[in-house]
Write a protein that holds these residues in place. Sequence first.
Motif, PDB file in Angstrom:
ATOM      1  N   PRO A 153       0.821  -1.214   0.000  1.00 57.89           N
ATOM      2  CA  PRO A 153       0.000   0.000   0.000  1.00 57.89           C
ATOM      3  C   PRO A 153       0.852   1.259   0.000  1.00 57.89           C
ATOM      4  O   PRO A 153       2.013   1.243   0.450  1.00 57.89           O
ATOM      5  CB  PRO A 153      -0.793  -0.124   1.304  1.00 57.89           C
ATOM      6  CG  PRO A 153       0.099  -0.940   2.198  1.00 57.89           C
ATOM      7  CD  PRO A 153       0.769  -1.926   1.296  1.00 57.89           C
ATOM      8  N   ASP A 154       0.286   2.348  -0.483  1.00 59.39           N
ATOM      9  CA  ASP A 154       1.010   3.622  -0.484  1.00 59.39           C
ATOM     10  C   ASP A 154       1.468   4.016   0.914  1.00 59.39           C
ATOM     11  O   ASP A 154       2.525   4.631   1.082  1.00 59.39           O
ATOM     12  CB  ASP A 154       0.133   4.736  -1.057  1.00 59.39           C
ATOM     13  CG  ASP A 154       0.087   4.737  -2.580  1.00 59.39           C
ATOM     14  OD1 ASP A 154       0.596   3.791  -3.192  1.00 59.39           O
ATOM     15  OD2 ASP A 154      -0.468   5.703  -3.142  1.00 59.39           O
ATOM     16  N   SER A 155       0.675   3.674   1.930  1.00 60.01           N
ATOM     17  CA  SER A 155       1.023   4.074   3.296  1.00 60.01           C
ATOM     18  C   SER A 155       2.351   3.482   3.755  1.00 60.01           C
ATOM     19  O   SER A 155       2.968   3.993   4.688  1.00 60.01           O
ATOM     20  CB  SER A 155      -0.089   3.666   4.270  1.00 60.01           C
ATOM     21  OG  SER A 155      -0.283   2.260   4.256  1.00 60.01           O
ATOM     22  N   ARG A 156       2.807   2.412   3.100  1.00 62.41           N
ATOM     23  CA  ARG A 156       4.110   1.854   3.433  1.00 62.41           C
ATOM     24  C   ARG A 156       5.234   2.789   3.007  1.00 62.41           C
ATOM     25  O   ARG A 156       6.283   2.855   3.664  1.00 62.41           O
ATOM     26  CB  ARG A 156       4.292   0.491   2.760  1.00 62.41           C
ATOM     27  CG  ARG A 156       5.694  -0.081   2.897  1.00 62.41           C
ATOM     28  CD  ARG A 156       5.835  -1.436   2.262  1.00 62.41           C
ATOM     29  NE  ARG A 156       5.183  -2.474   3.066  1.00 62.41           N
ATOM     30  CZ  ARG A 156       5.272  -3.789   2.815  1.00 62.41           C
ATOM     31  NH1 ARG A 156       5.961  -4.205   1.770  1.00 62.41           N
ATOM     32  NH2 ARG A 156       4.678  -4.655   3.591  1.00 62.41           N
ATOM     33  N   TYR A 157       5.027   3.537   1.931  1.00 61.73           N
ATOM     34  CA  TYR A 157       6.123   4.281   1.311  1.00 61.73           C
ATOM     35  C   TYR A 157       6.001   5.801   1.390  1.00 61.73           C
ATOM     36  O   TYR A 157       7.008   6.512   1.387  1.00 61.73           O
ATOM     37  CB  TYR A 157       6.241   3.888  -0.166  1.00 61.73           C
ATOM     38  CG  TYR A 157       6.388   2.420  -0.399  1.00 61.73           C
ATOM     39  CD1 TYR A 157       7.557   1.749  -0.036  1.00 61.73           C
ATOM     40  CD2 TYR A 157       5.359   1.680  -0.984  1.00 61.73           C
ATOM     41  CE1 TYR A 157       7.695   0.382  -0.254  1.00 61.73           C
ATOM     42  CE2 TYR A 157       5.485   0.319  -1.204  1.00 61.73           C
ATOM     43  CZ  TYR A 157       6.651  -0.326  -0.843  1.00 61.73           C
ATOM     44  OH  TYR A 157       6.786  -1.676  -1.044  1.00 61.73           O
ATOM     45  N   MET A 348      15.021   2.300   4.272  1.00 62.97           N
ATOM     46  CA  MET A 348      14.296   1.442   3.335  1.00 62.97           C
ATOM     47  C   MET A 348      14.165  -0.009   3.801  1.00 62.97           C
ATOM     48  O   MET A 348      13.074  -0.602   3.653  1.00 62.97           O
ATOM     49  CB  MET A 348      14.951   1.503   1.957  1.00 62.97           C
ATOM     50  CG  MET A 348      14.118   0.843   0.867  1.00 62.97           C
ATOM     51  SD  MET A 348      12.517   1.659   0.568  1.00 62.97           S
ATOM     52  CE  MET A 348      13.060   3.038  -0.465  1.00 62.97           C
ATOM     53  N   PRO A 349      15.202  -0.631   4.377  1.00 61.00           N
ATOM     54  CA  PRO A 349      15.001  -2.027   4.819  1.00 61.00           C
ATOM     55  C   PRO A 349      13.876  -2.173   5.834  1.00 61.00           C
ATOM     56  O   PRO A 349      13.162  -3.193   5.834  1.00 61.00           O
ATOM     57  CB  PRO A 349      16.366  -2.396   5.428  1.00 61.00           C
ATOM     58  CG  PRO A 349      17.345  -1.500   4.733  1.00 61.00           C
ATOM     59  CD  PRO A 349      16.604  -0.206   4.536  1.00 61.00           C
ATOM     60  N   LEU A 350      13.682  -1.183   6.692  1.00 65.09           N
ATOM     61  CA  LEU A 350      12.602  -1.241   7.678  1.00 65.09           C
ATOM     62  C   LEU A 350      11.252  -1.037   7.014  1.00 65.09           C
ATOM     63  O   LEU A 350      10.251  -1.662   7.399  1.00 65.09           O
ATOM     64  CB  LEU A 350      12.827  -0.190   8.758  1.00 65.09           C
ATOM     65  CG  LEU A 350      14.114  -0.343   9.570  1.00 65.09           C
ATOM     66  CD1 LEU A 350      14.295   0.852  10.507  1.00 65.09           C
ATOM     67  CD2 LEU A 350      14.111  -1.638  10.357  1.00 65.09           C
ATOM     68  N   VAL A 351      11.206  -0.185   6.006  1.00 69.00           N
ATOM     69  CA  VAL A 351       9.957   0.063   5.278  1.00 69.00           C
ATOM     70  C   VAL A 351       9.546  -1.179   4.486  1.00 69.00           C
ATOM     71  O   VAL A 351       8.355  -1.498   4.372  1.00 69.00           O
ATOM     72  CB  VAL A 351      10.117   1.286   4.358  1.00 69.00           C
ATOM     73  CG1 VAL A 351       8.936   1.425   3.412  1.00 69.00           C
ATOM     74  CG2 VAL A 351      10.270   2.555   5.192  1.00 69.00           C
ATOM     75  N   LEU A 352      10.536  -1.882   3.937  1.00 69.30           N
ATOM     76  CA  LEU A 352      10.248  -3.073   3.131  1.00 69.30           C
ATOM     77  C   LEU A 352       9.936  -4.297   3.982  1.00 69.30           C
ATOM     78  O   LEU A 352       9.408  -5.289   3.463  1.00 69.30           O
ATOM     79  CB  LEU A 352      11.437  -3.367   2.212  1.00 69.30           C
ATOM     80  CG  LEU A 352      11.742  -2.319   1.147  1.00 69.30           C
ATOM     81  CD1 LEU A 352      13.001  -2.694   0.378  1.00 69.30           C
ATOM     82  CD2 LEU A 352      10.574  -2.142   0.202  1.00 69.30           C
ATOM     83  N   ASP A 353      10.252  -4.265   5.256  1.00 72.84           N
ATOM     84  CA  ASP A 353      10.018  -5.390   6.157  1.00 72.84           C
ATOM     85  C   ASP A 353       8.513  -5.580   6.360  1.00 72.84           C
ATOM     86  O   ASP A 353       7.816  -4.675   6.830  1.00 72.84           O
ATOM     87  CB  ASP A 353      10.706  -5.108   7.497  1.00 72.84           C
ATOM     88  CG  ASP A 353      10.661  -6.278   8.454  1.00 72.84           C
ATOM     89  OD1 ASP A 353       9.813  -7.180   8.268  1.00 72.84           O
ATOM     90  OD2 ASP A 353      11.462  -6.293   9.404  1.00 72.84           O
ATOM     91  N   ASP A 354       8.001  -6.762   6.022  1.00 73.53           N
ATOM     92  CA  ASP A 354       6.567  -7.012   6.149  1.00 73.53           C
ATOM     93  C   ASP A 354       6.080  -6.939   7.589  1.00 73.53           C
ATOM     94  O   ASP A 354       4.877  -6.786   7.836  1.00 73.53           O
ATOM     95  CB  ASP A 354       6.219  -8.385   5.559  1.00 73.53           C
ATOM     96  CG  ASP A 354       6.291  -8.395   4.034  1.00 73.53           C
ATOM     97  OD1 ASP A 354       6.176  -7.303   3.437  1.00 73.53           O
ATOM     98  OD2 ASP A 354       6.473  -9.477   3.454  1.00 73.53           O
ATOM     99  N   ALA A 355       7.004  -7.037   8.557  1.00 72.60           N
ATOM    100  CA  ALA A 355       6.610  -6.914   9.968  1.00 72.60           C
ATOM    101  C   ALA A 355       6.292  -5.473  10.336  1.00 72.60           C
ATOM    102  O   ALA A 355       5.755  -5.217  11.429  1.00 72.60           O
ATOM    103  CB  ALA A 355       7.717  -7.453  10.871  1.00 72.60           C
ATOM    104  N   ASP A 356       6.614  -4.523   9.471  1.00 73.17           N
ATOM    105  CA  ASP A 356       6.308  -3.102   9.666  1.00 73.17           C
ATOM    106  C   ASP A 356       6.809  -2.602  11.031  1.00 73.17           C
ATOM    107  O   ASP A 356       6.027  -2.116  11.856  1.00 73.17           O
ATOM    108  CB  ASP A 356       4.802  -2.866   9.550  1.00 73.17           C
ATOM    109  CG  ASP A 356       4.429  -1.378   9.426  1.00 73.17           C
ATOM    110  OD1 ASP A 356       5.326  -0.574   9.092  1.00 73.17           O
ATOM    111  OD2 ASP A 356       3.262  -1.045   9.676  1.00 73.17           O
TER     112      ASP A 356
END
Length: 394
Positions: A153-157, A348-356
Amino acid sequence: MRALTWQGKRDVQVQDVPDPEIQEPTDAIVRITSTAICGSDLHLYEVLGAYLKPGDVLGHEAMGVVEEVGAEVTHIKAGDRVVVPFNISCGSCWMCSRGLYAQCETTQVRDQGKGASLFGYTSLYGSVPGGQAQFLRVPQAHFGPIKVPDDGPDSRYVYLSDILPTAWQAVAYADVPAGGTLAVLGLGPVGQFATRIALNQGVERVIGVDLVPARLELARKRGVEVIDLRDVDDVADALIDMTDGRGPDATIDAVGMEAHGSPGAKAAQTAVGMLPDALARPLVDRFAVDRLDALHTAMKAVRRGGTVSISGVYGGEADPMPMMELFDRGVQVRMGQCHVKRWIDDIMPLVLDDADPLGTADLATHLLPLEDAAYGYEIFQAKKDACIKVLLTP
């Protein structure tokens, strides 16, 4: 296209404006899919209106899909999904080569004595049309836009545009020692992220200060100790008492120029805001004062030899500061506009982590269509309906 425009104090309207076009070979056109209302946008809603003109397009937290690129833009192409940093930087000048992207010498607004141009943020920062719109022209697109994956989702980025790197920089500048304590004044979006980043980085103790119940509860849920400033006579004293009479090792001011508890400065800001722009601008430029209660609290609470990190926006030129106390106690102070791209590889690695781990998914409390942007500004400014962050969809 449709865009959110400034029309006057507390008056923003979605209107039809001309579609943006490629003007330079380093431009790109981005179709906006999500754009947020930032706490610093609220300063335009209230205090900094003298530097806007009716019809200016607001907004500096945006992401979307590339529609078109200029001849010199090669790292992105039509169809790519990108986040647009709020400051416009070339990536190669003397300042940019040192990671000081908010001071880019290519886009500096020299006639106003300011740093890099910003999207949607007054004549002080270049009068560049902003991203609370269906489309955005992105100058210096050969460097600025951040390519992100097509999924998620956009909210991730979208928070990579401003508040996430701003909070990251605030924590980096705070430089909390191992085993130390960090106090964050203001639990709006930047303050929320700052507390989460600090905990993620292993800061042993994080204390958040605010007076809005929803903000306090959100921080508490993520493991932050909280102080409700309505429950204490003096926040600095309370923080000192909580830290063995010494004070936190570092404090972050995530509030800025419109802090609660500064009635005299608020009256001065209000008086200037009632003047015609031609009279208000020189007063703001030479004699402006900020509401400094949060900043003074951050400075008085921090321990001797500690660090005050300022991420809240200030615009004063005649602000009184406790210089003797700062000097005697050896307090270090770091501040400034965020150098967005300096921190992206770390975040970025934290943003890409599915665990959020930074909780990007739970920050936005209100998801609204762009057509309801005026309502979004109203509830965010007034802290109505437990509003912490507004995301708009054009």
